[in-house]
Write an enzyme that holds these catalytic residues in place. Structure first.
Site, PDB file in Angstrom:
ATOM      1  N   LYS A 190       0.612  -1.199   0.123  1.00  0.00           N
ATOM      2  CA  LYS A 190      -0.021  -0.054   0.093  1.00  0.00           C
ATOM      3  C   LYS A 190       0.889   1.296  -0.136  1.00  0.00           C
ATOM      4  O   LYS A 190       1.970   1.312   0.560  1.00  0.00           O
ATOM      5  CB  LYS A 190      -0.829  -0.102   1.175  1.00  0.00           C
ATOM      6  CG  LYS A 190      -1.875   1.080   1.203  1.00  0.00           C
ATOM      7  CD  LYS A 190      -3.001   0.892   2.418  1.00  0.00           C
ATOM      8  CE  LYS A 190      -3.966   1.842   2.525  1.00  0.00           C
ATOM      9  NZ  LYS A 190      -5.172   1.585   3.878  1.00  0.00           N
ATOM     10  N   SER A 232      -9.846   1.707   2.674  1.00  0.00           N
ATOM     11  CA  SER A 232      -8.969   2.548   1.754  1.00  0.00           C
ATOM     12  C   SER A 232      -7.855   1.727   0.919  1.00  0.00           C
ATOM     13  O   SER A 232      -7.453   2.255  -0.032  1.00  0.00           O
ATOM     14  CB  SER A 232      -8.239   3.459   2.770  1.00  0.00           C
ATOM     15  OG  SER A 232      -7.360   2.812   3.728  1.00  0.00           O
ATOM     16  N   SER A 254     -10.123  -0.749   6.571  1.00  0.00           N
ATOM     17  CA  SER A 254      -9.675  -0.244   5.312  1.00  0.00           C
ATOM     18  C   SER A 254      -8.936  -1.715   4.807  1.00  0.00           C
ATOM     19  O   SER A 254      -8.595  -1.806   3.694  1.00  0.00           O
ATOM     20  CB  SER A 254      -8.492   0.662   5.294  1.00  0.00           C
ATOM     21  OG  SER A 254      -8.996   2.016   5.488  1.00  0.00           O
TER      22      SER A 254
END
Length: 453
Positions: free
Chosen positions: A81, A157, A181
């Site tokens: 990420k 997210s 997330s």
């Protein structure tokens, strides 16, 4: 070997060990899929690091030939990420405001641990800007679309991370979870996501959202995949234990997390509970009315807004026009909180954690729908702020409870009548990570239809 969107890390490790594929070949295949995805307008990766990944893969193959295999992750491609520092790369958090930041001079500790386990790092994945949304929309780098329905969100997210796993552009993804997330995109994309207890995986070298609530963990194809990644990230290998479901005691509540649940989500959740009962587990409804206090407790933006404002206040002043303005608006809510508000929040959190210990004491795990609704369509969210914020709040609602209570949770995929996947949340309080993963193995087997408990 045939590479599919459901190939597990354990299967890849076996193929590498048997010589059916090399790390270089595996990495080349996943890079090719990622490049094709990008060429077709996909937005899962912010950047690919193909040259470096192939260097790591060649080194992994050489080490294996010399008898050195660090872990089941050795030679296995993983996506990262865009919050985590990778030496020599910019950690932009998928924001233009950090696009010109200096490259990291060292790996984040979580990334360094994946390297030490032998993983090959493919690239940086797209996300909600600064990880501040459960929907995954990004106006700067494009919105990753749900791999099962292109008109819908992948969830945020860690949106790009989930898409890389679902489309076999990585065997697993390193993500973060401040209010769901990891679990939200796992639920929407038919994957397994694990949010460990916040203290279990170090966050040094990571762009923060909320120092109180942030946690790091994996998205992958199975509980076993998540356990392998968790072992590398935390240093805690739980092995392959899976308890018998008969006699385990599960609790669920209709208070707060059980309200306003979409019919198909409720159908899938009820079906999962029925399977557990048929396997001999004790599944009981319990009361947790204190959860109804959460909207008032977090009415001013909560710990996330307060702590995000502390980190962003200077950057917002300098580069606020470069932010996703929906994200900026949520962060600025923290400006309205005083020191007394923040301390009240901390006190309220400590009080509810104490209540949760009493409420959950009789149970081996707490079950809930990971997300109350199916993955929503992108177009209405992009078109209207009110729709965006209302939907974002509902998507985050269930998962964020676990962060507030300092817990750990798995999201397992389950379905209702062949419709889009939803998530079954298996949750517990801090420190029960091993238990949740072990129970998750047994529940996963049951949901896949081969349980003999």
């Amino acid at each position: 070997m045939e590479l599919t969107g459901k190939t597990t890390i354990r299967e890849l490790a076996a193929d590498l060990a048997a010589g059916r594929i090399t790390s270089v070949e595996l990495t080349q295949r996943m890079l090719a899929r990622a490049e094709a995805h990008r060429a077709q307008g996909g937005h899962a990766y912010v950047s690919l690091d193909g040259e470096q990944a192939l260097m790591e893969a060649r080194a992994s193959d050489a080490a294996r030939a010399a008898g050195i295999v660090a872990s089941p992750l050795a030679g296995v491609p993983i996506s990262i990420k865009d919050l985590f520092d990778v030496r020599g790369q910019v950690s932009s958090a998928a924001s233009l405001a950090l696009a010109d930041a200096p490259p990291a001079d060292a790996d984040a500790l979580a990334v360094a641990r994946l390297r030490a386990a032998g993983a090959v790092l493919l690239g940086r994945t797209n996300m909600s800007e600064f990880a501040f949304s459960g929907l995954g929309l990004n106006p700067h780098y494009g919105t990753p679309r749900n791999p099962l329905d292109h008109e819908r969100v992948a969830g945020g997210s860690t949106s790009g991370g989930a898409v890389t796993v679902a489309l076999a552009m990585a065997a697993g993804a390193l993500g973060t979870d401040t209010g769901g997330s990891i679990r939200i995109p796992s639920a929407f994309c038919g994957l397994t996501g694990f949010k460990p207890t916040a203290a279990c995986v170090p966050l040094a070298g990571t762009v923060p959202l909320s120092r109180s609530l942030d946690s790091a963990g994996p998205i992958a194809h199975s509980v076993d995949c998540c356990a392998i990644l968790y072992a590398a990230l935390s240093g805690h290998d739980i092995g392959a234990q899976a308890p018998a479901l008969k006699g385990l005691r599960f609790g669920f509540t209709t208070d707060y997390v059980g309200t306003h649940v979409a019919p198909l989500v409720q159908q899938a959740f009820d079906a999962a509970l029925d399977k557990l009962r048929q396997a001999g587990a004790l599944v009981e409804q319990f009361d947790f009315p204190e959860l109804l206090e959460l909207p008032a407790i977090n009415g001013g933006g909560g710990l996330v807004a307060a702590e995000a404002w502390h980190w962003h206040r200077v950057l917002l002043e300098e580069k606020g026009a470069q932010y996703d303005q929906r994200v900026a608006a949520r962060i600025r809510r923290g400006q309205q909180q005083g020191a007394f508000d923040y301390i009240d929040l901390l006190d309220a959190r400590a009080r509810l954690i104490g209540v949760a210990r009493r409420r959950l004491a009789p149970f081996d795990a707490w079950l809930m729908p990971s997300v109350a609704i199916l993955a929503p369509e992108v177009a209405p969210l992009e078109a209207d702020d009110a729709t965006f914020f209302a939907t974002n709040g509902l998507v985050l609602r269930n998962a964020s409870v676990i962060n507030f209570l300092d817990g750990c949770a798995l999201s397992l995929p389950c379905h209702a009548d062949g419709e889009l996947p939803v998530g079954l949340g298996i949750c517990a309080l801090a420190g029960a990570d091993d238990t949740v993963l072990q129970i998750g193995r047994a529940v996963e087997t049951l949901l896949q239809g081969s349980g003999k408990e």
